[in-house]
Design an enzyme around this catalytic site. Structure first.
Site, PDB file in Angstrom:
ATOM      1  N   LYS A  32      -5.261   0.882   7.575  1.00 29.67           N
ATOM      2  CA  LYS A  32      -4.418   2.052   7.854  1.00 29.67           C
ATOM      3  C   LYS A  32      -4.031   2.701   6.523  1.00 29.67           C
ATOM      4  O   LYS A  32      -3.049   2.329   5.902  1.00 29.67           O
ATOM      5  CB  LYS A  32      -3.175   1.645   8.651  1.00 29.67           C
ATOM      6  CG  LYS A  32      -2.379   2.825   9.176  1.00 29.67           C
ATOM      7  CD  LYS A  32      -1.246   2.353  10.083  1.00 29.67           C
ATOM      8  CE  LYS A  32      -0.491   3.551  10.643  1.00 29.67           C
ATOM      9  NZ  LYS A  32       0.156   4.344   9.604  1.00 29.67           N
ATOM     10  N   CYS A  44      14.035  -0.975 -31.481  1.00 28.76           N
ATOM     11  CA  CYS A  44      14.867  -1.639 -32.471  1.00 28.76           C
ATOM     12  C   CYS A  44      13.948  -1.933 -33.659  1.00 28.76           C
ATOM     13  O   CYS A  44      12.999  -2.711 -33.523  1.00 28.76           O
ATOM     14  CB  CYS A  44      15.446  -2.940 -31.924  1.00 28.76           C
ATOM     15  SG  CYS A  44      16.196  -3.976 -33.204  1.00 28.76           S
ATOM     16  N   ASP A  67      -2.477   4.962   3.868  1.00 30.71           N
ATOM     17  CA  ASP A  67      -1.173   5.634   3.845  1.00 30.71           C
ATOM     18  C   ASP A  67      -1.359   7.021   3.244  1.00 30.71           C
ATOM     19  O   ASP A  67      -1.218   7.229   2.043  1.00 30.71           O
ATOM     20  CB  ASP A  67      -0.176   4.810   3.014  1.00 30.71           C
ATOM     21  CG  ASP A  67       1.259   5.097   3.428  1.00 30.71           C
ATOM     22  OD1 ASP A  67       1.462   5.824   4.410  1.00 30.71           O
ATOM     23  OD2 ASP A  67       2.169   4.577   2.764  1.00 30.71           O
ATOM     24  N   CYS A 101      15.118  -9.220 -35.596  1.00 32.57           N
ATOM     25  CA  CYS A 101      15.998  -9.235 -34.425  1.00 32.57           C
ATOM     26  C   CYS A 101      15.713 -10.495 -33.597  1.00 32.57           C
ATOM     27  O   CYS A 101      14.548 -10.772 -33.270  1.00 32.57           O
ATOM     28  CB  CYS A 101      15.762  -7.987 -33.581  1.00 32.57           C
ATOM     29  SG  CYS A 101      16.677  -7.974 -32.024  1.00 32.57           S
ATOM     30  N   CYS A 157      21.031  -1.608 -31.103  1.00 29.02           N
ATOM     31  CA  CYS A 157      20.421  -2.746 -30.414  1.00 29.02           C
ATOM     32  C   CYS A 157      21.526  -3.639 -29.858  1.00 29.02           C
ATOM     33  O   CYS A 157      22.449  -4.024 -30.599  1.00 29.02           O
ATOM     34  CB  CYS A 157      19.540  -3.529 -31.384  1.00 29.02           C
ATOM     35  SG  CYS A 157      18.899  -5.083 -30.690  1.00 29.02           S
ATOM     36  N   CYS A 181      21.173  -7.228 -32.091  1.00 29.71           N
ATOM     37  CA  CYS A 181      21.398  -7.333 -33.538  1.00 29.71           C
ATOM     38  C   CYS A 181      22.206  -6.167 -34.121  1.00 29.71           C
ATOM     39  O   CYS A 181      22.458  -6.136 -35.327  1.00 29.71           O
ATOM     40  CB  CYS A 181      20.061  -7.450 -34.264  1.00 29.71           C
ATOM     41  SG  CYS A 181      19.061  -5.939 -34.197  1.00 29.71           S
ATOM     42  N   GLU A 236      -9.588  -1.204  11.306  1.00 26.59           N
ATOM     43  CA  GLU A 236      -9.669  -0.288  10.178  1.00 26.59           C
ATOM     44  C   GLU A 236      -8.392  -0.390   9.353  1.00 26.59           C
ATOM     45  O   GLU A 236      -7.297  -0.521   9.907  1.00 26.59           O
ATOM     46  CB  GLU A 236      -9.837   1.160  10.661  1.00 26.59           C
ATOM     47  CG  GLU A 236     -11.018   1.359  11.587  1.00 26.59           C
ATOM     48  CD  GLU A 236     -11.008   2.739  12.247  1.00 26.59           C
ATOM     49  OE1 GLU A 236     -10.476   3.681  11.635  1.00 26.59           O
ATOM     50  OE2 GLU A 236     -11.519   2.855  13.373  1.00 26.59           O
ATOM     51  N   SER A 254       0.061   9.989  17.871  1.00 25.84           N
ATOM     52  CA  SER A 254       0.254   8.881  16.932  1.00 25.84           C
ATOM     53  C   SER A 254       0.130   7.562  17.674  1.00 25.84           C
ATOM     54  O   SER A 254      -0.004   7.517  18.895  1.00 25.84           O
ATOM     55  CB  SER A 254       1.618   8.996  16.261  1.00 25.84           C
ATOM     56  OG  SER A 254       2.638   8.849  17.216  1.00 25.84           O
ATOM     57  N   LEU A 255       0.180   6.478  16.912  1.00 27.73           N
ATOM     58  CA  LEU A 255      -0.047   5.147  17.472  1.00 27.73           C
ATOM     59  C   LEU A 255       1.247   4.375  17.633  1.00 27.73           C
ATOM     60  O   LEU A 255       2.187   4.532  16.845  1.00 27.73           O
ATOM     61  CB  LEU A 255      -0.981   4.349  16.558  1.00 27.73           C
ATOM     62  CG  LEU A 255      -2.368   4.947  16.299  1.00 27.73           C
ATOM     63  CD1 LEU A 255      -3.128   4.073  15.317  1.00 27.73           C
ATOM     64  CD2 LEU A 255      -3.138   5.095  17.590  1.00 27.73           C
ATOM     65  N   LYS A 305       1.517  -3.063  11.701  1.00 26.33           N
ATOM     66  CA  LYS A 305       2.189  -2.663  10.464  1.00 26.33           C
ATOM     67  C   LYS A 305       2.607  -3.887   9.659  1.00 26.33           C
ATOM     68  O   LYS A 305       3.194  -4.830  10.189  1.00 26.33           O
ATOM     69  CB  LYS A 305       3.429  -1.809  10.780  1.00 26.33           C
ATOM     70  CG  LYS A 305       3.121  -0.499  11.496  1.00 26.33           C
ATOM     71  CD  LYS A 305       2.401   0.488  10.604  1.00 26.33           C
ATOM     72  CE  LYS A 305       3.301   1.093   9.564  1.00 26.33           C
ATOM     73  NZ  LYS A 305       4.277   2.040  10.108  1.00 26.33           N
ATOM     74  N   TYR A 359     -12.136   8.764  10.080  1.00 24.85           N
ATOM     75  CA  TYR A 359     -11.913   7.596  10.932  1.00 24.85           C
ATOM     76  C   TYR A 359     -12.124   7.853  12.425  1.00 24.85           C
ATOM     77  O   TYR A 359     -11.986   6.931  13.236  1.00 24.85           O
ATOM     78  CB  TYR A 359     -10.519   6.992  10.695  1.00 24.85           C
ATOM     79  CG  TYR A 359      -9.333   7.895  10.973  1.00 24.85           C
ATOM     80  CD1 TYR A 359      -9.093   8.439  12.223  1.00 24.85           C
ATOM     81  CD2 TYR A 359      -8.411   8.152   9.960  1.00 24.85           C
ATOM     82  CE1 TYR A 359      -7.986   9.238  12.467  1.00 24.85           C
ATOM     83  CE2 TYR A 359      -7.301   8.955  10.187  1.00 24.85           C
ATOM     84  CZ  TYR A 359      -7.093   9.493  11.449  1.00 24.85           C
ATOM     85  OH  TYR A 359      -5.997  10.280  11.692  1.00 24.85           O
TER      86      TYR A 359
END
Length: 698
Positions: A141, A449, A143, A454, A431, A434, A139, A108-109, A337, A249
């Site tokens: 990222k 309602c 998700d 109203c 409601c 009213c 690029e 991972s980065l 990020k 990628y």
């Protein structure tokens, strides 16, 4: 001498040597306990996130724990262990799923959360290779879920997840159902063996449709988890139904060919038939990298899928080799990020707002929380059925996100944090404004309602009528509408056209110039297109597009008033609910009286005849953001010239006009053989036929 120095030091502090040793031992034990607790919580979060696809911590909370653990381990190397989460990636693969050992680890980065941290990463690389000049590849990222695809002699043989970086899960049958992943490489002489890495993701639209179809026990928190959960199904047919997609990628490894740059690898991936993100960009220096990061922080909400940052890679593969790795992270790449759009907070209460058509709209009172620099204390809850489906309870910890960067939404409760003191929501019976009994229809999620008088419905309907999308009463906003209703000057939307200067001057904050501008805006609204009036009348199920279809078909209010329900329903694109709602509304005497008052005031109720316009017989559709026109202006210009505006891509569509960051319609149009043009082509077409694009009348 050493003993005397030691004694003097402790005379100054007033602490006996035995006491200090005991104190240090106690601190060490506390630190070790804290490290153990951090590792336990991170491992549990990894399991929930990677294995069960059920995040119990937000990204921000997870990163906080990881940063604290990494800091302690850096300051106290003796506490670092090989199995620490800081030394591993993700979580171990599921034991019941076939495993795949990655020939080249999928690491991972490192993350940079500020421009200063990104610059520090650049300096570290430059210190290792002081004479090097770096070019970068930027690029988006995506998700989603990292995936390693192995091809032998050009054929897909393995599709495996990242897992713990060394061993992943083999989901090849499910991967084969994803249409954007080629079964064979488009290469007459493919390499003997190659691994293409990329991201499996789900669009926001597909995610929302999926969650709407699931029960509350299975709700996904975000598109990333929906993509992961959809891939990891025992039955590949379920995966095939989930509309997953893929962006390539990276080439993990390749036999029989030599590549010199990462950019070259991306071009090769595209030639092989993989989708490669069109927004990737080469950057000559760090300034261009920073410009790209800033640009996409603002534009990311226009994308049809979610991104949480930008990945920056040094382009030269030889330089990557020299820079190598530190721990689990390559030195030649980093993830910049963006601030999270999802956070966790407490749901303090659920309250009700009555909409313009009487809809019961619940909303959440939240413990104030910061999302991307904005303090959020309330959020939408869609409807009562959605609350019950998600099992949201007052007092819950919930995941909140800003959708489209603007509207906060409650995504789901964090059930694992419940204490037993939370209170389930009870749908209202009357409601709150009213006191009219609430109406619930068996086939509808939204309660209503039914009282058309109203006060809450009146105010919302007046605000809608004046809004930009409807009659566009410039200078008259929500505040002014509320004042006008409260003062008793407006009881129906037709009352706008009876307002006097004297009445407006009685409103708080309204001076002579403001009053004159409001009267001018009201007068100008009389010339708005007919469809805007129909949309502005607050008829259930009559949105902008439906109003346009109906008014174009009938041409005038007189013709519409005499139409049958069957005639309305026969219009292509108008459904039975819309037709029934409109027909029923038009038959009510008080609504006909309202239309007559608007007619007497001079409000436009016809479509200007445009026989044989230059665009007659041609249909247009727009996708992406236009730079010089709003979508409404562009569509109205097409109608002025006799053309029609389509709602989706079909083989009969004549022209697709593409703006910035187009959506899926562009690819559909290419497959259907539709003519595709940019905005400049469309502007030239309008000028050619004498349309003034600067006119606010469009």
């Amino acid at each position: 001498m050493a003993d005397q120095s030691f004694e003097r030091e402790h005379e100054q502090t007033g602490v006996e040597p035995s006491q200090e040793a005991s104190s240090r031992a106690s601190e060490s034990e506390e630190l070790a306990a804290r490290v153990a607790e951090l590792r336990r919580r991170i491992e549990e979060a990894n399991y929930q996130y990677y294995v069960l696809d059920n995040p119990t911590l937000t990204d921000a909370e997870y990163d906080q724990l990881m940063q604290e653990l990494r800091r302690i381990e850096e300051e106290h190397p003796e506490l670092q262990t090989p199995d620490s989460p800081t030394q591993r990636v993700g979580a171990a693969p599921l034991p019941e799923v076939r495993q795949h050992r990655h020939p080249v680890p999928m690491l991972s980065l490192a993350n940079a959360r500020s421009e200063e941290e990104l610059q520090a990463w650049h300096r570290r690389a430059q210190n290792i290779l002081p004479n090097a000049t770096f070019e970068y590849v930027c690029e988006l990222k995506i998700d989603g879920l990292a995936m390693a695809l192995t091809y032998e002699q050009g054929r897909l043989t393995v599709g495996a997840t990242r897992g713990d970086g060394l061993v992943g899960e083999d989901w090849t049958p499910n991967v084969r159902t994803i249409r954007s992943i080629p079964q064979r490489l488009r290469d007459a002489n493919p390499p003997p063996r190659v691994e293409v890495r990329g991201e499996i993701y789900m669009t926001i639209e597909s995610f929302e449709k999926l969650n709407a179809s699931l029960t509350r026990e299975k709700l996904f928190a975000n598109p990333r988890n929906a993509a992961a959960g959809s891939l990891r199904q025992k039955d590949p047919r379920i995966t095939a139904e989930r509309n997953l997609d893929f962006f390539g990628y990276q080439i993990g490894y390749i036999e029989g060919r030599n590549l010199s740059t990462h950019w070259e690898a991306l071009q090769l991936i595209a030639e092989w038939g993989f989708p490669v993100n069109p927004h990737n960009r080469r950057a000559r220096d760090l300034d261009e990298v920073l410009q790209y990061c800033r640009e996409w922080e603002q534009k990311r909400f226009e994308l049809p899928y979610e991104i949480d940052g930008v990945v920056i890679k040094i382009n030269d593969l030889a330089q990557q080799q020299e820079l190598g790795y530190v721990g689990r992270e390559p030195r030649w790449a980093i993830a910049f990020k963006y601030p999270p759009i999802q956070v966790a907070t407490r749901l303090l209460d659920i309250r009700i707002n009555i909409g313009r058509t009487g809809s019961v709209n619940p909303w959440a009172v939240l413990e104030p929380v910061n999302i991307r620099g904005v303090t959020v204390s309330r959020a939408t809850l869609h409807n009562e059925q959605d609350i019950l489906r998600k099992d949201l309870r007052i007092g819950d910890w919930v995941i909140v996100q800003r959708a489209g960067e603007v509207i906060p939404q409650v995504v789901k409760p964090i059930v694992e944090r419940r204490t037993g003191e939370e209170r389930p929501y009870t749908p209202i019976e009357r409601c709150p404004v009213c006191e009219t009994p609430i109406m619930r229809l068996p086939d509808e999620a939204i309660a209503y309602c039914p009282n058309t008088d109203c006060p809450a419905r009146l105010l919302e309907s007046v605000i809608h009528f004046a809004s930009k999308g409807a009659m566009d009463l410039e200078t008259i906003g929500e505040k002014q509408c509320e004042q006008l209703v409260k003062a008793g000057y407006i009881k129906t939307v037709a009352d706008f056209y009876d307002l006097t200067r004297e009445q407006l001057l009685k409103l708080e904050g309204v001076k002579e110039k403001s009053a004159d501008n409001m009267l001018k805006a009201i007068e100008a609204s009389k010339k708005r297109p007919f469809w805007r009036l129909l949309f502005g009348l607050n008829i259930r199920y009559i949105g902008e597009k439906t109003a346009q279809l109906i008014t174009e078909h009938f041409g005038s209010m007189d013709r519409l008033l005499t139409a049958s329900e069957e005639e309305i329903m026969a219009i292509p694109g108008v459904g039975p609910k819309s037709a029934h709602s409109l027909y029923t509304w038009l038959q009510q005497e008080k609504n006909r009286q309202l239309i007559e008052r608007l007619r007497q005031a001079g409000v436009n109720m016809t479509i200007e005849e445009r026989p044989g316009g230059p665009l007659a017989g041609q249909s247009f559709l727009f996708t992406g953001k236009l730079a010089h026109l709003t979508r409404s202006q562009a569509e109205e210009a097409v109608r002025q010239l006799g053309g029609t505006v389509a709602s989706n891509v079909t083989r009969s569509l004549t022209h697709l006009i593409v703006g910035e960051d187009p959506g899926s319609k562009l690819e559909k149009a290419r497959r259907a053989g539709v003519q595709i043009h940019d905005e400049q082509w469309f502007l030239d077409l309008l000028r050619q036929h004498g349309v003034d694009i600067s006119s606010s009348g469009i």
